[in-house]
Scaffold this motif. Structure first.
Motif, PDB file in Angstrom:
ATOM      1  N   GLU A  52       0.840  -1.190   0.000  1.00 40.27           N
ATOM      2  CA  GLU A  52       0.000   0.000   0.000  1.00 40.27           C
ATOM      3  C   GLU A  52       0.880   1.247   0.000  1.00 40.27           C
ATOM      4  O   GLU A  52       1.983   1.251   0.550  1.00 40.27           O
ATOM      5  CB  GLU A  52      -0.901   0.015   1.241  1.00 40.27           C
ATOM      6  CG  GLU A  52      -1.856  -1.159   1.317  1.00 40.27           C
ATOM      7  CD  GLU A  52      -3.055  -1.003   0.392  1.00 40.27           C
ATOM      8  OE1 GLU A  52      -3.104  -0.010  -0.362  1.00 40.27           O
ATOM      9  OE2 GLU A  52      -3.929  -1.876   0.414  1.00 40.27           O
ATOM     10  N   SER A  53       0.371   2.311  -0.590  1.00 43.57           N
ATOM     11  CA  SER A  53       1.137   3.549  -0.612  1.00 43.57           C
ATOM     12  C   SER A  53       1.229   4.152   0.782  1.00 43.57           C
ATOM     13  O   SER A  53       2.265   4.649   1.184  1.00 43.57           O
ATOM     14  CB  SER A  53       0.496   4.542  -1.580  1.00 43.57           C
ATOM     15  OG  SER A  53      -0.846   4.797  -1.201  1.00 43.57           O
ATOM     16  N   ARG A  85       7.364   0.460  -9.167  1.00 44.21           N
ATOM     17  CA  ARG A  85       8.504   1.284  -8.759  1.00 44.21           C
ATOM     18  C   ARG A  85       9.703   0.375  -8.515  1.00 44.21           C
ATOM     19  O   ARG A  85       9.975  -0.044  -7.390  1.00 44.21           O
ATOM     20  CB  ARG A  85       8.167   2.059  -7.480  1.00 44.21           C
ATOM     21  CG  ARG A  85       6.981   2.979  -7.600  1.00 44.21           C
ATOM     22  CD  ARG A  85       7.362   4.289  -8.275  1.00 44.21           C
ATOM     23  NE  ARG A  85       6.243   5.233  -8.281  1.00 44.21           N
ATOM     24  CZ  ARG A  85       6.299   6.435  -8.800  1.00 44.21           C
ATOM     25  NH1 ARG A  85       7.423   6.861  -9.329  1.00 44.21           N
ATOM     26  NH2 ARG A  85       5.243   7.241  -8.783  1.00 44.21           N
ATOM     27  N   ASN A 145       6.881   7.803   2.305  1.00 42.91           N
ATOM     28  CA  ASN A 145       7.446   8.119   1.000  1.00 42.91           C
ATOM     29  C   ASN A 145       7.496   6.835   0.170  1.00 42.91           C
ATOM     30  O   ASN A 145       8.076   5.832   0.591  1.00 42.91           O
ATOM     31  CB  ASN A 145       8.860   8.686   1.181  1.00 42.91           C
ATOM     32  CG  ASN A 145       9.460   9.141  -0.147  1.00 42.91           C
ATOM     33  OD1 ASN A 145       8.960   8.820  -1.221  1.00 42.91           O
ATOM     34  ND2 ASN A 145      10.530   9.908  -0.053  1.00 42.91           N
ATOM     35  N   ILE A 146       6.907   6.861  -1.026  1.00 40.67           N
ATOM     36  CA  ILE A 146       6.843   5.647  -1.825  1.00 40.67           C
ATOM     37  C   ILE A 146       8.219   5.228  -2.334  1.00 40.67           C
ATOM     38  O   ILE A 146       8.402   4.108  -2.793  1.00 40.67           O
ATOM     39  CB  ILE A 146       5.878   5.825  -3.017  1.00 40.67           C
ATOM     40  CG1 ILE A 146       6.329   6.987  -3.903  1.00 40.67           C
ATOM     41  CG2 ILE A 146       4.468   6.053  -2.531  1.00 40.67           C
ATOM     42  CD1 ILE A 146       5.492   7.139  -5.173  1.00 40.67           C
ATOM     43  N   LEU A 156       3.140  -1.021  -6.245  1.00 40.90           N
ATOM     44  CA  LEU A 156       2.510  -0.073  -5.323  1.00 40.90           C
ATOM     45  C   LEU A 156       1.072   0.185  -5.753  1.00 40.90           C
ATOM     46  O   LEU A 156       0.806   0.475  -6.923  1.00 40.90           O
ATOM     47  CB  LEU A 156       3.300   1.237  -5.325  1.00 40.90           C
ATOM     48  CG  LEU A 156       2.815   2.352  -4.410  1.00 40.90           C
ATOM     49  CD1 LEU A 156       3.106   1.995  -2.955  1.00 40.90           C
ATOM     50  CD2 LEU A 156       3.500   3.657  -4.786  1.00 40.90           C
ATOM     51  N   ARG A 157       0.149   0.040  -4.788  1.00 42.66           N
ATOM     52  CA  ARG A 157      -1.223   0.399  -5.104  1.00 42.66           C
ATOM     53  C   ARG A 157      -1.366   1.919  -5.004  1.00 42.66           C
ATOM     54  O   ARG A 157      -1.076   2.512  -3.969  1.00 42.66           O
ATOM     55  CB  ARG A 157      -2.221  -0.265  -4.166  1.00 42.66           C
ATOM     56  CG  ARG A 157      -3.613   0.245  -4.501  1.00 42.66           C
ATOM     57  CD  ARG A 157      -4.762  -0.579  -4.085  1.00 42.66           C
ATOM     58  NE  ARG A 157      -4.723  -1.115  -2.761  1.00 42.66           N
ATOM     59  CZ  ARG A 157      -5.555  -2.061  -2.348  1.00 42.66           C
ATOM     60  NH1 ARG A 157      -6.427  -2.565  -3.178  1.00 42.66           N
ATOM     61  NH2 ARG A 157      -5.506  -2.513  -1.118  1.00 42.66           N
ATOM     62  N   ALA A 158      -1.834   2.545  -6.081  1.00 44.45           N
ATOM     63  CA  ALA A 158      -1.941   3.995  -6.143  1.00 44.45           C
ATOM     64  C   ALA A 158      -3.314   4.452  -5.664  1.00 44.45           C
ATOM     65  O   ALA A 158      -4.301   3.719  -5.745  1.00 44.45           O
ATOM     66  CB  ALA A 158      -1.707   4.473  -7.574  1.00 44.45           C
ATOM     67  N   ARG A 159      -3.341   5.653  -5.185  1.00 41.66           N
ATOM     68  CA  ARG A 159      -4.612   6.261  -4.798  1.00 41.66           C
ATOM     69  C   ARG A 159      -5.241   6.938  -6.014  1.00 41.66           C
ATOM     70  O   ARG A 159      -4.546   7.554  -6.812  1.00 41.66           O
ATOM     71  CB  ARG A 159      -4.387   7.292  -3.705  1.00 41.66           C
ATOM     72  CG  ARG A 159      -3.890   6.705  -2.393  1.00 41.66           C
ATOM     73  CD  ARG A 159      -3.784   7.804  -1.350  1.00 41.66           C
ATOM     74  NE  ARG A 159      -3.323   7.289  -0.067  1.00 41.66           N
ATOM     75  CZ  ARG A 159      -3.193   8.044   1.015  1.00 41.66           C
ATOM     76  NH1 ARG A 159      -3.482   9.342   0.967  1.00 41.66           N
ATOM     77  NH2 ARG A 159      -2.785   7.518   2.148  1.00 41.66           N
TER      78      ARG A 159
END
Length: 882
Positions: free
Chosen positions: A111-112, A239, A116-117, A199-202
């Motif tokens: 999860e994001s 990423r 910081n990603i 990464l799951r983005a919002r």
């Protein structure tokens, strides 16, 4: 294991599997969670979601435990499912109960959150309790005690579904500090895409200020020039953290290739890799995945399917213009697989372990493959009388990797495709397909539809007109070939060294080979012949004056009179399977390779291989010695094959076929790898030059001969097709006169109970009914099994109606249930090979395999499981054919 220790493992080991606090709006609350068999790429994807497939596995206790097990509460048999990614087994109704014990699958993304990603993260182990575990404990080196009943509660091991490390479930082996340590991702870490990269983005907010709307519109205009992956929102972002040691892999599987082999092998890839790097091509194709992973450094691709699947992926890479293009490896699941053969991946997948395949992809050499453009336009000089209403002006493909051909072979392929489209229900059997091909080829040969091909074409190669030469040859088929292989492995240009007037044939030299075939040379292809070598060229202009059947990499059509230009398009980057750098045996890298190697050769029957390939020692005992060969220490299997066939020919000529040892080898025999995996597996003949003798054998080399009788391999296990052993009482058997009453059923039962083989034969010859049952509905076969009489069982299987195999007594048991419960391996082998159903259940809902497990006979259970799987595949093929 103490209660406190188990509680600590459960608490600590599962806490890291629980999802972090969900981002606002990221997860949707659903009244019932969907049971998924594919990876969810939507924004509502669940963290740590399992990937379920139906299973008949019963050796594992329902993972939710007795407290939450719905089947336990209902006290009835229900279907079971297995997670392909972490290999837990639960009853289907118990899937929702996994939430209550807080057990999730290995997380395939992160999860994001609010961090910081770009912050570096590491992967934690995903510890799973196991009630069955193969191999040895990583700490103490001892094996794991196996538990077999479905209701066994004892946990024997704790293993990680990422790195596959396994420990005894006790304090002395599995230390608590191991719970939180970083996971290495195992032996295939170089090709595994870590979940920390995904990464799951919002989702962007819907309300934007007017000024931001203008900026976004400007951004979209700019992004349209950057590439198709930019400018639109996706639920997941990749990423990567580049490393020179990593070769991240994307696996694309065509589930329909090779008799649906792809649908089965995809589950193995989900276990070894991150599920989000494995893609089912029937779920939308390769484009979305390639766009998503386009920025991953050192990316490699594994195409699991036929040559058509590989071409699909290469064309998609052309569209996306990835720089640099990722190299493509092949797991051949198709029928011809000529490109796979060219790149050393073999003519088809048999049973090589997926772990070995991943190692080959990682170690493979990067090579180039020429790809050729096809441009067709109508021939303006063709008269209206030459037009054909059924012809088309467009080719099925505008690029080819393997070949472009016209004439006889294209006509046969076109007839097959048109017939299959008109009546698809008649072409669901591979055997029927081959028969149709053969029949079409024969009828086309009699009609001679392609005999005048040379009169209607003009061929100009690199400015040189070959038409006069072609008219002298009068070919019925012309092939423009890019790779050495054609038509399921044949070599139409000839073997290396046979064409001294031309440059050596290569798939990366920018040249096409042009070959003409008469009907005679086409027939000779299958026995090592070749066509007429016309030329090697960089450009072709082909003009046809009437409609002619053509095919592009196996895709046929009837092309109207046209002018076709063939020119180099580009070069694709491929992975070629590499030969090992050393002939040193894998089990002892320090030992020098001897100048000469004297090694015993033993062969195995197909019956024994299918039954015992999971058990090396038993299969070795079942093998039949063939002789001894002396080969150079650095010999590959191609050279070894020549020595074995020479040895076998000498033995056969000297002794005749009087014994199993002297039974002539069938043309389809192959080598077995006995050392580099936990079980035996076959080596494709097209890959023999890649393997050294010392790689696959230690003191003895094993070969699989599909025509060797099982009785020859194991005298105590005669096959159902072999003649019944002669008995001392056989000569005295006589049929009774017609006026004598047939024997009573009680006499037959008594003979079976007392293991009186001669009496049973006599009663049967006198008219006794072998299908007679007693008061408890038990057949003669039930009684013979209960006494363990192999002779009587074999006699009944050979002479009684087939219905006796699956006949049940009062408690629902078949004779196979009974034999499995008693651990009678030989009798089970007889009954299974005679055709008994392995899917039948008794009143407790147990199959014969489950009865063997309850009897704690692991070897018998494994054999029955193997045959049950094979039987299910056969049934599916039969239903499809019908």
């Amino acid at each position: 294991m103490g209660f406190a220790f188990r509680k600590a493992i459960t608490k600590s080991g599962l806490q890291h599997l629980a999802p972090p606090p969900p981002a606002p709006g990221a997860l949707c609350s659903e009244p019932e969670r969907q049971i998924r068999s594919t990876v969810d790429w939507s924004e509502s994807a669940t963290y740590g979601e399992h990937i379920w497939f139906e299973t008949n596995v019963s050796g594992d206790f329902c993972y939710v435990g007795e407290q939450y097990c719905v089947a336990k509460m209902l006290q009835k048999s229900v279907s079971r499912r297995k997670c392909a990614a972490c290999k837990i087994v639960v009853h289907t109704p118990c899937i929702e109960q996994l939430e209550k014990i807080n057990f999730r699958c290995k997380p395939s993304f992160r999860e994001s959150g609010s961090r910081n990603i770009r912050e570096p993260t590491f992967v934690r182990h995903h510890w799973v309790h196991r009630r069955r575990q193969d191999g040895k404990c990583r700490h103490c080196g001892k094996g794991f005690q196996q538990k077999f009943t479905f209701h066994s509660k004892e946990i024997v091991a704790i293993s990680c579904s990422w790195c596959k490390q396994a420990y005894h479930s006790k304090v002395s082996c599995f230390m608590l500090q191991q719970i939180e340590e970083p996971c290495s991702l195992g032996v295939h870490a170089a090709v595994v895409i870590p979940p920390t990269w995904i990464l799951r983005a919002r989702r962007p907010q819907n309300t934007l200020k007017a000024s931001k709307k203008k900026k976004r519109a400007s951004f979209k205009r700019k992004s349209s020039k950057k590439g198709p992956e930019e400018g639109r929102w996706r639920p997941f972002i990749i990423r990567p953290t580049p490393s020179p040691l990593m070769k991240p892999l994307l696996v694309f599987v065509n589930p329909k290739s090779g008799g649906n082999q792809g649908a089965k092998i995809i589950q193995s890839f989900l276990w070894y890799l991150n599920p989000r790097q494995v893609f089912d091509l029937s779920q939308g194709g390769p484009k979305e995945a390639l766009e998503m992973y386009r920025k991953v450094h050192n990316l490699r691709i594994l195409a699991c399917g036929g040559d058509g699947t590989v071409g699909w992926i290469l064309s998609t890479l052309d569209q996306l213009r990835l720089k640099p293009p990722p190299p493509v490896a092949i797991l051949p699941l198709g029928t011809g697989n000529d490109l796979a053969r060219t790149l050393n991946w073999g003519g088809g997948y048999t049973d090589e372990p997926v772990s070995k395949i991943l190692s080959h992809v990682e170690e493979g050499n990067v090579v180039q493959l020429d790809r050729w453009d096809l441009r067709a336009e109508p021939n303006p000089d063709a008269g209206p009388e030459e037009r054909d209403e059924g012809a088309t002006d467009r080719l099925p493909l505008d690029v080819f990797n393997n070949y472009f051909s016209l004439g006889f072979d294209a006509h046969v392929t076109l007839e097959f495709h048109e017939s299959r489209e008109a009546n698809p229900e008649k072409f669901n059997s591979r055997f029927r397909n081959k028969m149709f091909y053969a029949g079409t080829a024969f009828s086309d040969f009699l009609m001679g539809s392609s005999k005048d091909l040379a009169k209607h074409i003009r061929v100009v190669c690199d400015g040189t007109d070959l038409t006069p030469k072609i008219q002298d040859l009068k070919p019925q088929c012309i092939v423009f070939l890019n790779i050495p292989r054609y038509c399921a492995g044949t070599m139409p240009w000839g073997h290396p060294g046979e064409h001294h007037d031309f440059e050596p044939q290569r798939h990366d030299d920018g040249y096409l080979e042009v070959i003409g075939f008469t009907m005679t040379s086409l027939a000779a292809l299958q026995v090592g012949g070749h066509g007429e070598r016309l030329t090697q060229c960089r450009e072709v202009v082909l003009t046809t004056s009437k409609a002619i059947p053509v095919q592009v990499d196996g895709e046929p059509c009837k092309l109207a009179a046209s002018r076709i230009r063939i020119a180099l398009r580009n070069q694709a980057t491929m992975v070629q399977k590499a030969k090992r750098r050393s002939a040193a045996p894998l089990h002892s890298d320090q030992q020098p390779v001897p100048e000469q190697l004297r090694i015993q050769v033993s062969r195995v029957s197909m019956h024994d291989y299918e039954a015992l390939h999971y058990d090396k020692e038993q299969l070795k005992e079942a093998s039949v010695p063939l002789g001894t060969v002396v080969v150079p220490g650095d010999s590959d299997l191609e050279l070894c094959r020549a020595h074995i066939e020479r040895l076998q020919q000498q033995e056969h000529e000297g002794a005749g076929a009087k014994s199993p040892t002297c039974q002539k080898l069938s043309p389809k025999w192959c080598f077995l790898d006995a050392t580099t995996a936990s079980r035996f597996y076959r080596i494709d003949r097209a890959q023999e030059h890649l393997n050294y003798v010392t790689e696959i054998a230690q003191d003895e080399i094993y070969i699989l001969d599909p025509e060797l009788l099982g009785a020859s391999a194991r005298p105590d296990l005669p096959t159902p097709t072999s003649p019944l052993p002669t008995s001392p009482c056989s000569p005295t058997l006589r049929s009774l006169p017609g006026d004598v009453a047939p024997p009573k059923g009680e006499e037959l039962i008594e003979a079976a109970k007392r293991n009186n083989f001669c009496k049973l034969q006599e009663l049967h010859r006198a008219g006794g009914d072998l299908m007679h049952r007693d008061e408890q509905s038990r057949t003669l076969l039930h009684h013979a099994v209960s006494t363990g009489s192999k002779e009587v069982v074999r006699y009944l299987l050979d002479h009684a109606p087939p219905e006796i195999l699956d006949a049940v007594e009062e408690n629902g048991e078949t004779c196979l249930h009974q034999a499995a419960a008693l651990g009678q391996r030989t009798i089970c082998h007889y009954i299974v090979e005679a055709g008994a159903s392995l899917m039948k259940t008794d009143q407790q809902g147990d199959t014969p395999r489950q009865r063997a497990e309850k009897a704690q006979d692991t070897e018998l259970a494994a054999y029955l499981e193997n045959r049950q799987h094979y039987q299910m595949i056969q049934r599916e093929d039969q239903e499809t054919a019908v």
